[in-house]
Design an enzyme around this catalytic site. Structure first.
Site, PDB file in Angstrom:
ATOM      1  N   LYS A   1       0.845  -1.186   0.000  1.00  0.00           N
ATOM      2  CA  LYS A   1       0.000   0.000   0.000  1.00  0.00           C
ATOM      3  C   LYS A   1       0.886   1.243   0.000  1.00  0.00           C
ATOM      4  O   LYS A   1       1.871   1.312   0.733  1.00  0.00           O
ATOM      5  CB  LYS A   1      -0.899  -0.024   1.244  1.00  0.00           C
ATOM      6  CG  LYS A   1      -2.129   0.853   1.145  1.00  0.00           C
ATOM      7  CD  LYS A   1      -3.084   0.573   2.299  1.00  0.00           C
ATOM      8  CE  LYS A   1      -4.342   1.414   2.170  1.00  0.00           C
ATOM      9  NZ  LYS A   1      -5.293   1.175   3.248  1.00  0.00           N
TER      10      LYS A   1
ATOM     11  N   GLU B   1     -18.784  -6.222  11.034  1.00  0.00           N
ATOM     12  CA  GLU B   1     -19.728  -5.497  11.895  1.00  0.00           C
ATOM     13  C   GLU B   1     -20.735  -6.418  12.556  1.00  0.00           C
ATOM     14  O   GLU B   1     -21.110  -6.202  13.716  1.00  0.00           O
ATOM     15  CB  GLU B   1     -20.460  -4.420  11.078  1.00  0.00           C
ATOM     16  CG  GLU B   1     -19.580  -3.262  10.628  1.00  0.00           C
ATOM     17  CD  GLU B   1     -18.812  -3.542   9.344  1.00  0.00           C
ATOM     18  OE1 GLU B   1     -18.052  -2.650   8.915  1.00  0.00           O
ATOM     19  OE2 GLU B   1     -18.959  -4.636   8.768  1.00  0.00           O
TER      20      GLU B   1
ATOM     21  N   ARG C   1     -24.712  -2.734   8.431  1.00  0.00           N
ATOM     22  CA  ARG C   1     -24.356  -4.111   8.097  1.00  0.00           C
ATOM     23  C   ARG C   1     -24.580  -5.053   9.272  1.00  0.00           C
ATOM     24  O   ARG C   1     -24.611  -6.267   9.099  1.00  0.00           O
ATOM     25  CB  ARG C   1     -22.897  -4.171   7.648  1.00  0.00           C
ATOM     26  CG  ARG C   1     -22.569  -3.144   6.593  1.00  0.00           C
ATOM     27  CD  ARG C   1     -21.166  -3.283   6.072  1.00  0.00           C
ATOM     28  NE  ARG C   1     -21.111  -4.351   5.083  1.00  0.00           N
ATOM     29  CZ  ARG C   1     -20.073  -4.561   4.281  1.00  0.00           C
ATOM     30  NH1 ARG C   1     -19.013  -3.803   4.363  1.00  0.00           N
ATOM     31  NH2 ARG C   1     -20.094  -5.549   3.415  1.00  0.00           N
TER      32      ARG C   1
END
Length: 642
Positions: free
Chosen positions: A289, A375, A403
């Site tokens: 990243k 979640e 969610r």
């Protein structure tokens, strides 16, 4: 422009088909120029930088090998899609990213046929890819045609149950589709959990170095994993470094890991699977990243989300803060409470920084849990923490909590467990647009029996509300607050525990009462100042609670005024609807009360600044003023005095 990088080869690419005639060496050059253009664009707009830099080579290779938009490249979360947008005919608008009327920061179906499936939340790509693959095989007809489906999903997103549900289904159906596991060892926060440990073991030590050599020097061997009995090649490509046994158990052929920044590995592997695959394939790609931009590589979050920045130094150009952010107020108040009460703990889903829990994690690591992008699990985990005698704060963005809604209902509310829901990013959030707008939590929380629902009008109120939530043990309690800075009010030395279900009067007036829930209170006050110049002094009250309602306050406001207007940063069905229900049941409307409810419009509002979005929603001070004049029968502002 003079400060833009020189990109002679990229300048010739107007669509992915233009990549087809290039040599592999030229594709390497395209990737280099694409990285420079991405850095340059994001330095102007701000946005998600690190994720896109990590997939520059992969993006270039995918568009060079596959036939988009007939073949569907589906980016999970899609915050890494800026290089994809540059290659797919949107380079001329790339410096409008995340701005009003500009390009979305995520993939968006209405924006381009090269965005086959919109996203902004994680872990949906494999389900979507499988849907496209099945639609293709069933003869589905769409303008671009139906070819291969390729899901690109990060290792952080793979921690979510939905990704495994989709892989299990895909393995069972056996359809030809490609899942590229973009493994950068880092989601927004450092990835947590056993899956990350498993992926780390896959390429620990020497075997990966041998694998790189094998992938580069023995390209002729690459088809072998798809031929029964080719044991030597299969062992070389997946057995050396522990291998993809978990993925194979789900019905996928596993290939990798390969270096996602090395086109000499990416191109032959992608060409091979495109030519040979018959069923579902998982290609394990290692990336970094922030790759290729020093400031991003050095940053703790690898340049995940940045403001506008100086390209040379990487220094972000953030406006000086006049007030603490709501998120930091929540985080600081929680740490203070945790210092006094060892039963207070916190749960978040891959967003410790975003939800302000970093300080809690630092001070009290044994009581702060990042469950990863999960979640549903996070909510049920918090429910059982409460059942076990702890005082859990479940801190999630409004749109991410959606969610876990079944778990909020089934595991928390029905069992009346005292989970404290800290709902960040309430209301309209700006550049992330509709996918991140916290529009629905008032409605979906306030309709649950036994749920207490609060909203902070300013940062001082948030401090009181956090203290109130900590002290409340009779059942679940939720409180919401927006992104960004507070109002600049004085903070209390010792926050008070509020009486449940009691609002507060802000100012007394006549004729019309303005009942605010949340941070529109600042705009309500501005509207009141403008109205005072016209001879109208409204009463202003801060509801504090959407559930339970302050019946006495609301009925008194209704009795003492000819008009009552509620204002909230949420969709229809929330606070105003509950007030209307109360007034109807009490027969107040029978006496002629004029009632209006200012809510977010019944539409998804595209990205802009929060102020511009609230302008579209007609919820800024001028619109509140106009609503008062309209309900009082003052037709035109300035034309007639009350």
């Amino acid at each position: 422009m003079p400060d833009r990088p020189k990109t002679p080869l990229l300048d010739q690419i107007t669509r992915p088909a233009d990549l087809k005639g290039l040599t592999d060496a030229q594709l390497v050059q395209v990737a280099h120029e694409l990285r420079q253009e991405t850095i340059s664009a994001v330095s102007v707009t701000g946005g998600h930088l690190g994720a896109g830099l990590g997939v520059v080579e992969l993006t270039t290779a995918l568009h060079a090998v596959f036939d988009t938009p007939r073949d569907k490249v589906i980016w999970d979360v899609s915050h890494q899609c800026y290089p994809h947008k540059i290659l797919t005919g949107r380079r001329d608008r790339i410096r409008t990213l995340r701005m009003k009327d500009g390009l979305s920061g995520f993939t968006k179906r209405s924006e381009s046929p090269y965005d086959p499936f919109g996203a902004a939340h994680s872990s949906t790509s494999i389900s979507a890819a499988l849907g496209f693959a099945v639609a293709r095989d069933l003869g589905g007809v769409i303008p671009e045609g139906n070819g291969d489906a390729i899901a690109v999903i990060g290792d952080g997103s793979m921690s979510a149950g939905m990704a495994f549900e989709a892989m299990n289904n895909a393995g069972h159906l056996g359809k030809r589709l490609f899942v590229i596991l973009n493994d950068n060892e880092m989601s927004i926060a450092p990835p947590v959990g056993a899956l990350s440990s498993y992926l780390s073991r896959l390429y620990a030590g020497e075997p990966f170095q041998e694998l790189k050599a094998a992938a580069k020097g023995a390209v002729s061997l690459l088809p072998e994993p798809f031929r029964e009995g080719a044991k030597r090649a299969k062992d070389m490509l997946k057995g050396m470094a522990v291998g993809g046994t978990m993925f194979e158990a789900l019905g996928f052929s596993y290939l990798g890991p390969i270096d996602g920044h090395d086109m000499d590995q990416l191109l032959p592997v992608l060409r091979t699977v495109k030519a040979r695959a018959t069923g579902p394939i998982l290609i394990h790609v290692l990336t970094k990243k922030g790759k290729g931009y020093g400031p991003a590589e050095r940053a703790r979050d690898k340049g995940h989300a940045t403001a506008k920045f100086d390209m040379v130094t990487g220094e972000q150009k953030k406006a000086p803060s006049n007030a603490p952010s709501y998120t930091s107020v929540f985080g600081n108040e929680l740490v203070k409470l945790a210092a006094k009460d060892d039963k207070i703990c916190a749960v978040t889903a891959a967003m410790p920084d975003g939800t302000g829990l970093s300080l809690m994690a630092e001070r009290y690591p044994s009581r702060c849990f990042d469950v990863g992008i999960a979640e549903q699990h996070g909510v049920t985990f918090a429910a059982a923490l409460a059942a076990g005698g702890m005082k859990p704060f479940c801190a999630m963005y409004s749109t991410f909590l959606q969610r876990g809604y079944d778990q909020v209902v089934h595991d928390v509310a029905i069992q009346r467990l005292p989970v404290r829901f800290a709902i960040d990013r309430a209301g309209l959030v700006g550049a992330d647009g509709a996918t991140h707008a916290g529009s629905f939590d008032i409605a979906f929380m306030a309709n649950l029996p036994g749920m207490v629902v609060m909203a902070a009008a300013d940062e001082a109120e948030l401090a009181h509300i956090v203290a109130t939530a900590a002290a409340y043990d009779d059942g679940p309690i939720a409180f919401r607050y927006p992104r960004g800075e507070g109002e600049g009010v004085d903070m209390p030395d010792t926050p008070e525990v509020l009486e449940i279900g009691k609002g507060r009067m802000i100012q007394a007036g006549k004729r019309v009462a303005l009942l605010s829930f949340g941070t529109r209170l600042g705009e309500v006050k501005k509207a009141a100042e403008a109205l005072a110049a016209k001879g109208i002094t409204p009463t202003i009250a801060d509801a504090r609670f959407a559930k339970p309602l302050d019946r006495d306050l609301i009925l008194q406001l209704a009795a003492d005024h000819e008009a009552l207007i509620t204002i909230e940063e949420g969709a229809v069905g929330g606070f105003g609807s509950h007030v209307a229900q109360l007034l109807a049941e009490e027969g107040v409307f029978d006496g002629g009360l004029k009632y209006r409810s200012m809510v977010l419009p019944d539409t998804f509002i595209d990205q802009a600044s929060p102020a511009d979005m609230y302008e579209v929603a007609a919820m800024n001070a001028p619109q509140i003023e106009a609503k008062v004049l309209e309900v009082l029968g003052v037709a035109t502002i300035g034309e007639k005095r009350a």
